[in-house]
Structure formats: C-alpha cells, structure tokens
Design an enzyme around this catalytic site. Structure first.
Site, mmCIF file in Angstrom:
data_model
loop_
_atom_site.group_PDB
_atom_site.id
_atom_site.type_symbol
_atom_site.label_atom_id
_atom_site.label_comp_id
_atom_site.label_asym_id
_atom_site.label_seq_id
_atom_site.Cartn_x
_atom_site.Cartn_y
_atom_site.Cartn_z
ATOM 1 N N LYS A 32 0.854 -1.198 0.000
ATOM 2 C CA LYS A 32 0.000 0.000 0.000
ATOM 3 C C LYS A 32 0.886 1.242 0.000
ATOM 4 O O LYS A 32 1.714 1.428 0.888
ATOM 5 C CB LYS A 32 -0.896 0.010 1.239
ATOM 6 C CG LYS A 32 -1.799 1.236 1.293
ATOM 7 C CD LYS A 32 -2.817 1.108 2.405
ATOM 8 C CE LYS A 32 -2.357 1.657 3.722
ATOM 9 N NZ LYS A 32 -2.264 3.116 3.809
ATOM 10 N N ASP A 59 -3.434 4.430 -1.643
ATOM 11 C CA ASP A 59 -4.336 4.881 -0.569
ATOM 12 C C ASP A 59 -4.318 6.401 -0.468
ATOM 13 O O ASP A 59 -3.642 6.966 0.380
ATOM 14 C CB ASP A 59 -3.883 4.223 0.744
ATOM 15 C CG ASP A 59 -4.877 4.443 1.876
ATOM 16 O OD1 ASP A 59 -6.042 4.802 1.589
ATOM 17 O OD2 ASP A 59 -4.485 4.246 3.042
ATOM 18 N N LYS A 61 -7.262 8.201 -0.349
ATOM 19 C CA LYS A 61 -8.494 8.599 0.355
ATOM 20 C C LYS A 61 -9.088 9.885 -0.237
ATOM 21 O O LYS A 61 -9.235 10.896 0.435
ATOM 22 C CB LYS A 61 -8.228 8.775 1.857
ATOM 23 C CG LYS A 61 -7.788 7.484 2.539
ATOM 24 C CD LYS A 61 -7.801 7.632 4.055
ATOM 25 C CE LYS A 61 -7.382 6.367 4.744
ATOM 26 N NZ LYS A 61 -5.942 6.051 4.599
ATOM 27 N N ASP A 64 -13.727 14.914 -2.259
ATOM 28 C CA ASP A 64 -13.891 16.256 -2.825
ATOM 29 C C ASP A 64 -15.232 16.273 -3.551
ATOM 30 O O ASP A 64 -16.002 15.310 -3.449
ATOM 31 C CB ASP A 64 -12.704 16.555 -3.764
ATOM 32 C CG ASP A 64 -12.376 18.048 -3.840
ATOM 33 O OD1 ASP A 64 -13.326 18.846 -3.995
ATOM 34 O OD2 ASP A 64 -11.194 18.403 -3.764
ATOM 35 N N THR A 118 -10.069 3.959 11.196
ATOM 36 C CA THR A 118 -9.896 3.079 12.362
ATOM 37 C C THR A 118 -9.272 3.830 13.544
ATOM 38 O O THR A 118 -9.203 3.292 14.642
ATOM 39 C CB THR A 118 -9.063 1.835 12.010
ATOM 40 O OG1 THR A 118 -7.964 2.246 11.202
ATOM 41 C CG2 THR A 118 -9.887 0.825 11.263
ATOM 42 N N ARG A 210 2.824 -0.168 10.971
ATOM 43 C CA ARG A 210 3.813 -0.067 12.047
ATOM 44 C C ARG A 210 4.209 -1.388 12.704
ATOM 45 O O ARG A 210 5.397 -1.565 13.011
ATOM 46 C CB ARG A 210 3.336 0.964 13.079
ATOM 47 C CG ARG A 210 3.493 2.386 12.552
ATOM 48 C CD ARG A 210 2.709 3.392 13.328
ATOM 49 N NE ARG A 210 1.265 3.215 13.120
ATOM 50 C CZ ARG A 210 0.339 3.994 13.643
ATOM 51 N NH1 ARG A 210 0.696 4.997 14.423
ATOM 52 N NH2 ARG A 210 -0.932 3.782 13.389
HETATM 53 O O1 C5P Z 1 0.691 1.434 11.091
HETATM 54 P P1 C5P Z 1 -0.691 0.886 10.944
HETATM 55 O O2 C5P Z 1 -0.721 -0.629 10.849
HETATM 56 O O3 C5P Z 1 -1.655 1.447 11.949
HETATM 57 O O4 C5P Z 1 -1.125 1.406 9.497
HETATM 58 C C1 C5P Z 1 -2.425 1.325 9.032
HETATM 59 C C2 C5P Z 1 -2.498 1.901 7.639
HETATM 60 O O5 C5P Z 1 -3.834 1.825 7.193
HETATM 61 C C3 C5P Z 1 -2.087 3.363 7.535
HETATM 62 O O6 C5P Z 1 -1.374 3.482 6.301
HETATM 63 C C4 C5P Z 1 -3.382 4.137 7.474
HETATM 64 O O7 C5P Z 1 -3.287 5.270 6.651
HETATM 65 C C5 C5P Z 1 -4.315 3.119 6.825
HETATM 66 N N1 C5P Z 1 -5.735 3.254 7.141
HETATM 67 C C6 C5P Z 1 -6.269 3.215 8.423
HETATM 68 N N2 C5P Z 1 -7.620 3.346 8.640
HETATM 69 C C7 C5P Z 1 -8.439 3.491 7.599
HETATM 70 C C8 C5P Z 1 -7.912 3.503 6.299
HETATM 71 C C9 C5P Z 1 -6.568 3.362 6.101
HETATM 72 O O8 C5P Z 1 -5.518 3.036 9.377
HETATM 73 N N3 C5P Z 1 -9.738 3.556 7.802
#
Ligand code: C5P
Length: 239
Positions: A32, A59, A61, A64, A118, A210
């Site tokens: 991603k 990604d 998002k 607009d 999330t 992460r």
């Molecule tokens: O580091 P972590 O595992 O929390 O990363 C989650 C990834 O998913 C990030 O790149 C974040 O931008 C993306 N994301 C998210 N919640 C959403 C959509 C995308 O955490 N609803």
C-alpha cells in the site's frame, strides 16, 4: 475466501523502503502506497514498486466534489494500480462519479470506500457532529457505498461481521487496525484486532504498517503475519 496481507509502506524515503521490498519480493503480494510516499515521489514511485512485481493499493483517500474526484480517478486510472481509496463520507454522487471514471479508465481497478477511519471511535465521531455509534456509521456508509456501485470497503476488523451480514458477498473488506497479539500499545489505532482474528472474522485483506515497519526485522515480521494468515486459513478448512 483466504485473507491476504497488504504492507502499508508508511516510510519517509524510497531508501528506507528499498531493503524491505527487496527482502519481501516473491513472498508478499501487496504493497500500500499512501499519502507519505505518494506526496514525496508521485506516480513514478508507484510504477517503480509495481515494476518489482507487487500489486499496488494506492491509498489517497479521495474526498472532494464529484467532478474533482472523477477527474482524479481518470488521472490515476492509467497507473499500474489494483486498488484505490476514496472517502464514502463524500456521498453517493461522489462515489458514482468515481465509479464511472474508474470504469472508463481502468476497468480492473477496485475502488475502495473508506467508512470510518480506524483511528476514530464514537467519541471522535461525536466531536465532528456524528452522533451515531461508530459501528452504525460504518454500516450506513458501507451500504451507501455498495448501493453506489463500490465493490470494496475499508473498515475496522471489528466491523467485518456486521458488514458481511448486510452487504453482497462479492464486496471485498480491507481492514487496517491490525495489531499483533504480543503488542502492548496500539499507537493511534482505536479499533484493533490480531491478523488471525481479522481473517477469521471475514476480512479479505488486512493492512499492516507499524507492527511490521517498527519491528527489529520488518521482513521477518511480515513473514510471521503471512504464516499466521496461512495457518488460520488451514484451520478454517479443517473446521
Ligand atoms: O501502522 P498501521 O498498521 O496502523 O497502518 C495502518 C495503515 O492503514 C495506515 O497506512 C493508514 O493510513 C491506513 N488506514 C487506516 N484506517 C483506515 C484507512 C486506512 O488506518 N480507515
């Protein structure tokens, strides 16, 4: 449906990403590329990572007015990408315009509607004037997205069962908010689950950033999650 891993490549530079991608080539299918790397390196970087053989989830998002989002989808459509996100909160008209642009420029591209981030819980929603509980808001936005022609959604793994019950089976559910069982904190993620639990709940893909990138050995952490998904699939076949 088996659940696959998508690595969220949230690193500051292509030099930081290179060793991870090199080590995971041939094992990990999906990467991603989000705002951090796309803002720094643009479409050329998308082509570069796709050239290594990875499927790309872009990604960005998008959120607009319908015409602007449709034009952005038209610009992005020719890129070698398999998934692209937009915010369902942009509304039905915006999603329908995006879908029409996608069908015109890249018929195989899966448009994914982001429901509620999330990182947001019900208190966070309340702060911006949404009085519904997060699960209800996710269900509402998920239904609107499916009715607007989207065939993929991004949601918390905690909402997968709820959405599976309400939406056509073909809708693919992509879930960030994944934390390993061994992890103490969850950073800024509020609605989280482990990889195996997310797979068992019915996620089509899990997105992990992460927990992989901050591990002492990111490639080993990714392989561990792939193994966890494979064994939860085997369990599912037995049970
Ligand atoms: O580091 P972590 O595992 O929390 O990363 C989650 C990834 O998913 C990030 O790149 C974040 O931008 C993306 N994301 C998210 N919640 C959403 C959509 C995308 O955490 N609803």
């Amino acid at each position: 449906m088996p659940c696959d891993l998508i690595l969220a490549l949230d690193v500051p530079t292509r030099e930081a990403a290179a060793p991870i991608l090199r080590q995971l080539r041939g094992q990990l299918r999906w990467v991603k590329i989000g705002l951090q790397m796309f803002t720094a390196y643009g479409p050329d970087y998308v082509r570069e990572v796709a050239g290594l053989g990875f499927n790309i989830f872009l990604d960005l998002k998008l959120h607009d007015i319908p015409n602007t989002v449709a034009k952005a989808v038209e610009s992005l459509g020719p890129l070698p990408i398999q998934m692209l996100t937009l915010h369902t909160a942009g509304g039905g008209e915006m999603m329908r315009a995006a879908k029409a642009a996608q069908q015109k420029t890249n018929p195989n591209l899966l448009l994914l509607g982001v429901t509620v981030l999330t990182s947001m819980d019900s208190a966070g929603l309340n702060e911006i004037g949404v009085t519904a509980q997060s699960a209800d808001q996710v269900a509402r936005l998920g239904k609107l997205a499916a009715d607007s022609g989207l065939r993929g959604l991004v949601c918390s793994p905690l909402e997968v069962r709820l959405l599976r019950a309400k939406l056509p089976a073909e809708v693919q559910l992509v879930t960030p908010g994944i934390r390993l069982a061994s992890e103490a904190g969850s950073d800024d993620q509020k609605r989280v689950m482990t990889p195996a639990d997310a797979a068992r709940a019915g996620s089509t893909y899990i997105v992990v950033g992460r927990p992989i990138l901050q591990a002492a050995d990111p490639a080993a952490a990714a392989r561990m999650i792939l193994a966890e998904l494979a064994s939860s699939k085997a369990e599912g076949l037995k049970g």
